[in-house]
Design a protein around this motif. Structure first.
Motif, PDB file in Angstrom:
ATOM      1  N   ILE A  21      42.277  54.182  46.779  1.00  0.00           N
ATOM      2  CA  ILE A  21      43.128  53.148  47.217  1.00  0.00           C
ATOM      3  C   ILE A  21      42.800  51.778  46.551  1.00  0.00           C
ATOM      4  O   ILE A  21      40.962  51.737  46.794  1.00  0.00           O
ATOM      5  CB  ILE A  21      43.082  53.116  49.164  1.00  0.00           C
ATOM      6  CG1 ILE A  21      43.532  53.949  49.721  1.00  0.00           C
ATOM      7  CG2 ILE A  21      43.749  52.088  50.057  1.00  0.00           C
ATOM      8  CD1 ILE A  21      43.563  54.565  50.892  1.00  0.00           C
ATOM      9  N   GLN A  22      42.831  50.792  46.444  1.00  0.00           N
ATOM     10  CA  GLN A  22      42.555  49.644  46.199  1.00  0.00           C
ATOM     11  C   GLN A  22      41.420  49.289  47.550  1.00  0.00           C
ATOM     12  O   GLN A  22      41.776  48.954  48.370  1.00  0.00           O
ATOM     13  CB  GLN A  22      43.875  48.688  45.593  1.00  0.00           C
ATOM     14  CG  GLN A  22      43.975  48.988  44.398  1.00  0.00           C
ATOM     15  CD  GLN A  22      45.162  48.248  44.029  1.00  0.00           C
ATOM     16  OE1 GLN A  22      45.568  47.706  45.221  1.00  0.00           O
ATOM     17  NE2 GLN A  22      46.304  48.671  43.062  1.00  0.00           N
ATOM     18  N   GLU A  23      40.453  48.695  46.969  1.00  0.00           N
ATOM     19  CA  GLU A  23      39.316  48.216  47.664  1.00  0.00           C
ATOM     20  C   GLU A  23      40.000  47.115  48.741  1.00  0.00           C
ATOM     21  O   GLU A  23      39.560  47.241  49.993  1.00  0.00           O
ATOM     22  CB  GLU A  23      38.010  47.562  46.859  1.00  0.00           C
ATOM     23  CG  GLU A  23      37.379  47.312  47.918  1.00  0.00           C
ATOM     24  CD  GLU A  23      35.216  47.196  47.078  1.00  0.00           C
ATOM     25  OE1 GLU A  23      34.255  46.387  47.886  1.00  0.00           O
ATOM     26  OE2 GLU A  23      35.502  47.414  45.872  1.00  0.00           O
ATOM     27  N   TRP A  24      40.597  46.173  48.036  1.00  0.00           N
ATOM     28  CA  TRP A  24      40.922  44.870  49.155  1.00  0.00           C
ATOM     29  C   TRP A  24      42.131  45.003  50.394  1.00  0.00           C
ATOM     30  O   TRP A  24      41.874  44.470  51.278  1.00  0.00           O
ATOM     31  CB  TRP A  24      41.476  43.578  47.943  1.00  0.00           C
ATOM     32  CG  TRP A  24      43.198  44.437  47.715  1.00  0.00           C
ATOM     33  CD1 TRP A  24      42.995  45.314  46.187  1.00  0.00           C
ATOM     34  CD2 TRP A  24      44.178  44.338  47.873  1.00  0.00           C
ATOM     35  NE1 TRP A  24      44.072  45.415  45.737  1.00  0.00           N
ATOM     36  CE2 TRP A  24      45.285  44.537  46.388  1.00  0.00           C
ATOM     37  CE3 TRP A  24      44.826  43.294  49.251  1.00  0.00           C
ATOM     38  CZ2 TRP A  24      46.715  44.552  47.161  1.00  0.00           C
ATOM     39  CZ3 TRP A  24      46.385  44.062  48.852  1.00  0.00           C
ATOM     40  CH2 TRP A  24      46.812  44.216  47.880  1.00  0.00           C
ATOM     41  N   ARG A  25      42.880  46.147  50.116  1.00  0.00           N
ATOM     42  CA  ARG A  25      43.429  46.910  50.284  1.00  0.00           C
ATOM     43  C   ARG A  25      42.956  47.694  51.109  1.00  0.00           C
ATOM     44  O   ARG A  25      42.882  47.573  53.069  1.00  0.00           O
ATOM     45  CB  ARG A  25      45.127  48.195  49.421  1.00  0.00           C
ATOM     46  CG  ARG A  25      46.097  46.933  49.782  1.00  0.00           C
ATOM     47  CD  ARG A  25      47.005  48.157  49.029  1.00  0.00           C
ATOM     48  NE  ARG A  25      47.772  47.044  48.647  1.00  0.00           N
ATOM     49  CZ  ARG A  25      49.235  47.789  48.517  1.00  0.00           C
ATOM     50  NH1 ARG A  25      49.643  49.181  48.551  1.00  0.00           N
ATOM     51  NH2 ARG A  25      49.982  47.622  47.386  1.00  0.00           N
ATOM     52  N   GLU A  26      41.644  48.677  51.241  1.00  0.00           N
ATOM     53  CA  GLU A  26      40.716  49.120  52.141  1.00  0.00           C
ATOM     54  C   GLU A  26      40.464  48.146  53.315  1.00  0.00           C
ATOM     55  O   GLU A  26      39.964  48.308  54.690  1.00  0.00           O
ATOM     56  CB  GLU A  26      40.078  49.954  51.382  1.00  0.00           C
ATOM     57  CG  GLU A  26      39.200  51.187  52.051  1.00  0.00           C
ATOM     58  CD  GLU A  26      38.530  51.800  50.847  1.00  0.00           C
ATOM     59  OE1 GLU A  26      37.271  51.923  50.874  1.00  0.00           O
ATOM     60  OE2 GLU A  26      38.425  52.626  50.510  1.00  0.00           O
ATOM     61  N   LYS A  27      39.697  47.471  53.083  1.00  0.00           N
ATOM     62  CA  LYS A  27      39.737  46.361  54.198  1.00  0.00           C
ATOM     63  C   LYS A  27      40.320  46.036  54.648  1.00  0.00           C
ATOM     64  O   LYS A  27      40.062  44.929  55.732  1.00  0.00           O
ATOM     65  CB  LYS A  27      38.873  44.765  52.846  1.00  0.00           C
ATOM     66  CG  LYS A  27      37.357  45.492  52.367  1.00  0.00           C
ATOM     67  CD  LYS A  27      36.802  44.052  51.071  1.00  0.00           C
ATOM     68  CE  LYS A  27      35.359  45.339  50.638  1.00  0.00           C
ATOM     69  NZ  LYS A  27      34.532  43.917  50.276  1.00  0.00           N
TER      70      LYS A  27
END
Length: 132
Positions: free
Chosen positions: A10-16
């Protein structure tokens, strides 16, 4: 036989973005009631203040009545509690005046409570203010 697929990271920006959805809601703990028989509730404090001051009247103006307000000399925001040594009965008009100038009235009211507690109402600074 099918080959197992690897999960895409999962891309970091989506996780946030979705992080707040993954939090579990925790219920606030209920406040425990004080079951100590010596605990001073507001009605008990009011009765003790009436007994200390010798009657049910405003400490400053002398207005009698059932509609007196229990005023904390040291405010709750400053750590003051509803205790006999920190409370005084005031009429609505006097309560508004006291709240308008806290720095002036706080030491006067503290001295008044100290004098009433020691049984020397004639030395109270409120007596000097109201009877001049």
């Amino acid at each position: 036989m099918a080959l197992a697929r690897k999960k895409k990271p999962i891309q970091e920006w989506r996780e946030k973005i979705l992080a707040h959805h993954n939090r579990k809601q925790v219920a606030k703990p209920k406040r425990k009631r004080n079951t100590d028989p010596d605990y001073m509730t507001k009605p008990k404090v009011r009765a003790a203040v009436i007994e200390r001051d010798g009657g049910n009247w405003c400490a400053i103006s002398g207005v009698p009545g059932p509609n007196l307000q229990l005023h904390r000399i040291v405010y709750g925001s400053q750590g003051g509690k509803y205790e006999v040594d920190n409370c005084i009965l005031l009429s609505k008009a006097m309560h508004d005046i006291v709240h308008s100038d806290k720095k002036k009235w706080m030491p006067i009211l503290q001295d008044h409570v100290r004098c009433m507690k020691l049984g020397m109402p004639e030395k109270s600074p409120i007596q000097r203010i109201t009877h001049q």
